[in-house]
Write an enzyme that holds these catalytic residues in place. Structure first.
Site: not given
Length: 536
Positions: A118, A199, A223
């Protein structure tokens, strides 16, 4: 407080064209998504390692194939937009891992295995670390995040960064998950007009679409587990402190953690083991030395036998179709020897507002510290600078939603404020002592289960996200482990089942999740439809 308020928190043209054709074939033949190459690319760590050991596969070839798949599926074809940047040195690193293997040096189970990170996780290489913000576009971190150092030491090949909800979805009260100024909108592989949740949106979509063997996400509240559920993969949100937070662009040190997002529990366990352990630069990891377990050994088919599991009934009821799926899966748990007890997780409504206050208080000082330590050369130095950048570049950074959370975080006083200390104490009291710990002690439970959340919603730039229930907050606020596993589909959209436990219970949860996964085998690879037939 609504969950969306914070996170919820070098390929040749010929290769790319061939891979694009394979994707077209995949849409016509669901059993082979991505074409013939999907076999080894959809495989897990152990299968890929077996081929490398046999000499029929190299890390260099594997990375090359994944890069071609990213070009074909992520940048062309369905255009998932899950990968924000690829590593220009990935093939060179993979070739180095192959040379080590040929010389008899193996670093462990992840030797030569491709990983996507990420884009809020610092890498000291030629890739940016931006949290999706144009304010950090092109900014290279001066050192690796601690978990990245551990992954590199384990022989993993970092092949790129994944897109995310900008600033890990801590930007606006009306945000659209999976969108960032730098990366654009990530699409759900199971229906391209639907959302991945966030997210860790890109990590979820990339794992589902087999754009790498393994992906890493981060979670403050939901997330990891929410996009994992929405994208039909396994996600592990570990105990706070099992994995170092050093080098990860923060929201809140009291809840932030990284974790694996993979296509199987086995792969998630191997990845968790590679990233776990103490870090002198993160005091929260001090206790992890005595709690890190052999997660691979926990992968047992009898992992559910004799386990007392509380069915958190107050987290059912948001979606009838999801409830029906999970009810069927409860029978799978019983068939594997689990003892199920209906329970109500107490006090879950008593930390809604205090959780948001804690995140807002911790966000600005945490971001300023990260910029100072990992990107001192960045054009922004603090939250005020980020806000000003967004205002100046509103056409690109705020075309759909604003930055209410950034402004609110900037307005908070220091961490010695009474409001902050009381909010944090409230969170821990009702999520731990009078929450998860209480119900597990009263009923002598080994874990809690519930639906992870609702199916993927339509991406909507007018109204923002519209979540359909979530089981993420109790474990997120408490800092306790949470594993989600694919449980089935409603109208072609994945649904996950969650396993939550007390602090440091990852090994036990891995065992339960693995036993369930192997008995149920609910995951199916995506075929990238533009939309779904809601009459199914």
């Amino acid at each position: 407080m609504k969950r969306r308020d914070f996170v919820r928190l070098g390929v040749s043209a010929g290769v790319a064209a061939g891979a694009t054709a394979a994707v077209t074939q995949a849409q016509a033949a669901p059993r082979a998504p991505g074409g013939a190459a999907a076999g080894i690319l959809d495989a897990g760590v152990r299968e890929q390692q077996a081929q490398m050991a046999a000499g029929t596969l190299s890390s260099h070839s594997l990375v090359q194939q994944y890069l071609a798949r990213i070009a074909a599926i992520d940048k062309a074809g369905p255009r998932l937009n899950a990968v924000i940047e690829t590593n220009p040195d990935a093939l060179t690193i993979a070739a180095g891992m192959d040379r080590e293997r040929a010389a008899g040096k193996l670093r462990g189970p992840l030797h030569g295995i491709p990983v996507l990170l990420k884009d809020n996780i610092a890498t000291a290489d030629r890739m940016s670390t931006s949290a999706g913000s144009l304010a950090l576009d092109g900014v290279r971190a001066v050192k690796d995040a601690h978990i990245v150092t551990l992954l590199r030491n384990a022989g993993a090949v970092i092949i790129g960064k994944t897109n995310l909800s900008e600033w890990a979805n801590m930007r606006s009260t009306k945000s659209v998950s999976g969108w960032s100024g730098r990366g654009g909108q990530t699409k759900n592989p199971y229906a391209l007009d639907r959302n991945t949740s966030g997210s860790s949106s890109g990590s979820g979509a990339a794992a589902a679409a087999s754009l790498a063997t393994l992906t890493v996400g981060t979670e403050t509240d939901g997330s990891i587990v929410s996009p994992s559920s929405s994208c039909g993969i396994v996600g592990i949100k570990p105990t706070l402190g099992l994995l170092s937070r050093s080098g990860i662009i923060p929201i809140a040190h009291s809840q932030d953690t990284a974790g694996p997002m993979t296509r199987s529990v086995a792969d998630a366990a191997l990845m968790l083991a590679a990233m776990a352990g103490p870090d002198p630069d993160d005091k929260a990891t001090a206790d992890s030395r005595s709690h890190v377990a052999d997660y691979a050994a926990a992968l047992r088919l009898d992992g559910l036998k004799g386990k007392r599991i509380g069915v958190a009934r107050n987290f059912f009821g948001s979606n009838d179709a999801v409830d029906a799926i999970i009810e069927k899966e409860l029978a799978v748990l019983r068939a594997q020897g689990a003892i199920l007890v209906d329970v109500k997780l107490p006090n879950v409504d008593k930390y809604n507002e205090s959780e948001l206050q804690v995140l807002l208080y911790e966000f600005a000082p945490g971001l300023e510290a990260w910029l100072k330590n990992y990107a001192p050369h960045a054009p922004v130095k603090n939250m005020a600078d980020v806000i000003a950048f967004n205002e100046k570049n509103a056409a690109r950074e705020m075309p759909y939603f604003k930055q209410e959370h950034l402004v609110a975080a900037q307005a908070k006083p220091g961490l010695d404020a009474r409001e902050y200390r009381e909010a944090l104490a409230n969170d821990l009291r009702y999520s731990r002592d009078e929450g998860i710990d209480q119900v597990m002690k009263e009923h002598k439970l080994d874990a809690l289960v519930a639906p992870t959340g609702g199916p993927a919603w339509l991406t909507d730039y007018v109204n923002g996200d519209h979540y359909g229930g979530s089981f993420s907050s109790p474990a997120a606020v408490a800092g306790y482990p949470h594993i989600t596993v694919p449980a089935g589909f409603t109208r072609g959209l994945p649904v996950g089942i969650s396993f939550v436990g007390g602090a440091w219970s990852e090994a036990s949860l891995v065992g339960m999740a693995y036993a369930y996964e192997q008995a149920s085998k609910r995951r199916r690879a995506p075929v990238y439809p533009a939309t779904i037939n809601v009459k199914l």
